[in-house]
Design an enzyme around this catalytic site. Sequence first.
Site, PDB file in Angstrom:
ATOM      1  N   THR A  34      74.254 -17.072   2.065  1.00 22.27           N
ATOM      2  CA  THR A  34      74.879 -16.603   3.304  1.00 22.27           C
ATOM      3  C   THR A  34      76.303 -17.128   3.394  1.00 22.27           C
ATOM      4  O   THR A  34      76.571 -18.273   3.013  1.00 22.27           O
ATOM      5  CB  THR A  34      74.066 -17.121   4.507  1.00 22.27           C
ATOM      6  OG1 THR A  34      72.751 -16.554   4.437  1.00 22.27           O
ATOM      7  CG2 THR A  34      74.701 -16.723   5.840  1.00 22.27           C
ATOM      8  N   THR A  76      81.885 -16.183   1.355  1.00 19.64           N
ATOM      9  CA  THR A  76      82.194 -16.166  -0.084  1.00 19.64           C
ATOM     10  C   THR A  76      81.103 -15.393  -0.837  1.00 19.64           C
ATOM     11  O   THR A  76      81.394 -14.462  -1.594  1.00 19.64           O
ATOM     12  CB  THR A  76      82.301 -17.605  -0.630  1.00 19.64           C
ATOM     13  OG1 THR A  76      83.129 -18.368   0.238  1.00 19.64           O
ATOM     14  CG2 THR A  76      82.893 -17.604  -2.035  1.00 19.64           C
ATOM     15  N   ASP A  84      74.847 -19.094  -3.723  1.00 21.39           N
ATOM     16  CA  ASP A  84      75.120 -19.382  -2.315  1.00 21.39           C
ATOM     17  C   ASP A  84      76.496 -20.038  -2.188  1.00 21.39           C
ATOM     18  O   ASP A  84      77.074 -20.501  -3.177  1.00 21.39           O
ATOM     19  CB  ASP A  84      74.023 -20.304  -1.747  1.00 21.39           C
ATOM     20  CG  ASP A  84      73.856 -20.157  -0.238  1.00 21.39           C
ATOM     21  OD1 ASP A  84      74.768 -19.623   0.422  1.00 21.39           O
ATOM     22  OD2 ASP A  84      72.813 -20.588   0.280  1.00 21.39           O
ATOM     23  N   ALA A 121      79.035 -22.983  -0.038  1.00 16.07           N
ATOM     24  CA  ALA A 121      78.875 -24.371   0.429  1.00 16.07           C
ATOM     25  C   ALA A 121      80.073 -24.711   1.300  1.00 16.07           C
ATOM     26  O   ALA A 121      81.149 -24.101   1.177  1.00 16.07           O
ATOM     27  CB  ALA A 121      78.792 -25.324  -0.752  1.00 16.07           C
ATOM     28  N   ASP A 122      79.867 -25.672   2.178  1.00 15.37           N
ATOM     29  CA  ASP A 122      80.981 -26.154   3.014  1.00 15.37           C
ATOM     30  C   ASP A 122      81.728 -27.284   2.318  1.00 15.37           C
ATOM     31  O   ASP A 122      82.935 -27.435   2.509  1.00 15.37           O
ATOM     32  CB  ASP A 122      80.444 -26.586   4.378  1.00 15.37           C
ATOM     33  CG  ASP A 122      79.772 -25.419   5.079  1.00 15.37           C
ATOM     34  OD1 ASP A 122      80.473 -24.415   5.305  1.00 15.37           O
ATOM     35  OD2 ASP A 122      78.568 -25.480   5.330  1.00 15.37           O
ATOM     36  N   GLY A 171      75.436 -25.086   5.833  1.00 11.25           N
ATOM     37  CA  GLY A 171      74.974 -24.824   7.192  1.00 11.25           C
ATOM     38  C   GLY A 171      76.085 -24.439   8.147  1.00 11.25           C
ATOM     39  O   GLY A 171      75.831 -24.237   9.330  1.00 11.25           O
ATOM     40  N   GLY A 172      77.310 -24.314   7.590  1.00 13.83           N
ATOM     41  CA  GLY A 172      78.423 -23.864   8.427  1.00 13.83           C
ATOM     42  C   GLY A 172      78.128 -22.513   9.065  1.00 13.83           C
ATOM     43  O   GLY A 172      78.615 -22.200  10.146  1.00 13.83           O
ATOM     44  N   GLU A 194      68.259 -21.193   3.672  1.00 15.24           N
ATOM     45  CA  GLU A 194      68.968 -21.419   2.399  1.00 15.24           C
ATOM     46  C   GLU A 194      68.271 -22.493   1.569  1.00 15.24           C
ATOM     47  O   GLU A 194      68.148 -22.373   0.348  1.00 15.24           O
ATOM     48  CB  GLU A 194      70.420 -21.832   2.682  1.00 15.24           C
ATOM     49  CG  GLU A 194      71.263 -20.686   3.213  1.00 15.24           C
ATOM     50  CD  GLU A 194      72.651 -21.110   3.659  1.00 15.24           C
ATOM     51  OE1 GLU A 194      73.550 -20.261   3.673  1.00 15.24           O
ATOM     52  OE2 GLU A 194      72.845 -22.291   4.017  1.00 15.24           O
TER      53      GLU A 194
HETATM   54  C1  5RP Z   1      75.765 -20.926   5.707  1.00 13.26           C
HETATM   55  C2  5RP Z   1      76.351 -21.750   4.628  1.00 13.26           C
HETATM   56  C3  5RP Z   1      77.515 -21.158   3.888  1.00 13.26           C
HETATM   57  O1  5RP Z   1      77.132 -20.944   2.581  1.00 13.26           O
HETATM   58  C4  5RP Z   1      78.660 -22.110   3.960  1.00 13.26           C
HETATM   59  O2  5RP Z   1      78.949 -22.308   5.343  1.00 13.26           O
HETATM   60  C5  5RP Z   1      79.892 -21.590   3.238  1.00 13.26           C
HETATM   61  O3  5RP Z   1      80.296 -20.401   3.828  1.00 13.26           O
HETATM   62  P1  5RP Z   1      81.684 -19.708   3.502  1.00 13.26           P
HETATM   63  O4  5RP Z   1      81.575 -19.178   2.120  1.00 13.26           O
HETATM   64  O5  5RP Z   1      81.807 -18.669   4.567  1.00 13.26           O
HETATM   65  O6  5RP Z   1      82.762 -20.775   3.648  1.00 13.26           O
HETATM   66  O7  5RP Z   1      75.913 -22.812   4.308  1.00 13.26           O
HETATM   67  O8  5RP Z   1      74.770 -21.622   6.393  1.00 13.26           O
END
Ligand code: 5RP
Length: 235
Positions: free
Chosen positions: A29, A32, A85, A87-88, A99-100, A107
């Site tokens: 999610t 990216t 996936d 990541a933050d 979890g952002g 996940e």
């Molecule tokens: C969602 C997440 C996302 O993978 C994480 O926040 C990175 O997202 P982005 O690619 O929009 O920066 O953990 O719960």
Amino acid sequence: MDKVELLKQQAGIAACKYVNSGMKVGLGTGSTVKYTVIELGRMISEEGMEIVGVPTSLATQKLATEVGIPLVELSDCTHLDIVIDGADEFDPEFNLIKGGGAALLREKIVAQEAKAMVVVADHRKQVDTLGAFPLPIEITPFSFEATIRQLSRLLDCRVNCRMSGDNPVITDNGNYIADAHCGPNLSNPRNTEMEVLKIAGVVQVGLFNEMCDAVILANSDGVELLVNQNGRLAE
Ligand code: 5RP
């Protein structure tokens, strides 16, 4: 498309080289991995690739359906070949904060079923020590203020309930998200994960330790593959 968006797109698309016909793929999610999902849809419709996907959120479920990825329930799979996936943050040991996007519980459930985890990220996510990004923790709505107090005491930092306007953000699982402003000092994320999970009211914490096998990292010089030498994709 601005520069960061372009990097996200490059990383997201590059991850598709890990996906082959016949695979069961966990679909992460975020902004990216969205590009991974779109590219996988293209590979299905234009190249005849045959995969099934397991989405990690309702948002990804919607996008994957729109781009034509056949979806299955995780409970109907004996395993997943890979999860891709976002990541933050990730540290030099490939531990992650996630979890952002408030999807951390699904996940993590999907990631723990996968034979490999590939993260797609731009250079802003690479850190020496986790924690500058507020640590997302999924908590029950019941007495959430008390759970937040416990978390704040444990982590010795400010912990906020994530809001959308005047109301708490509600996850796909009907829970709330607490964001812990630890600062960049999570030098023992395994221990932090264990301690946080001991608190009643905590459903899951956005520390993904010893799960990530490789990061596809986009920066202004292009896309770089970082392989976790202790991971499942190491030679
Ligand atoms: C969602 C997440 C996302 O993978 C994480 O926040 C990175 O997202 P982005 O690619 O929009 O920066 O953990 O719960």
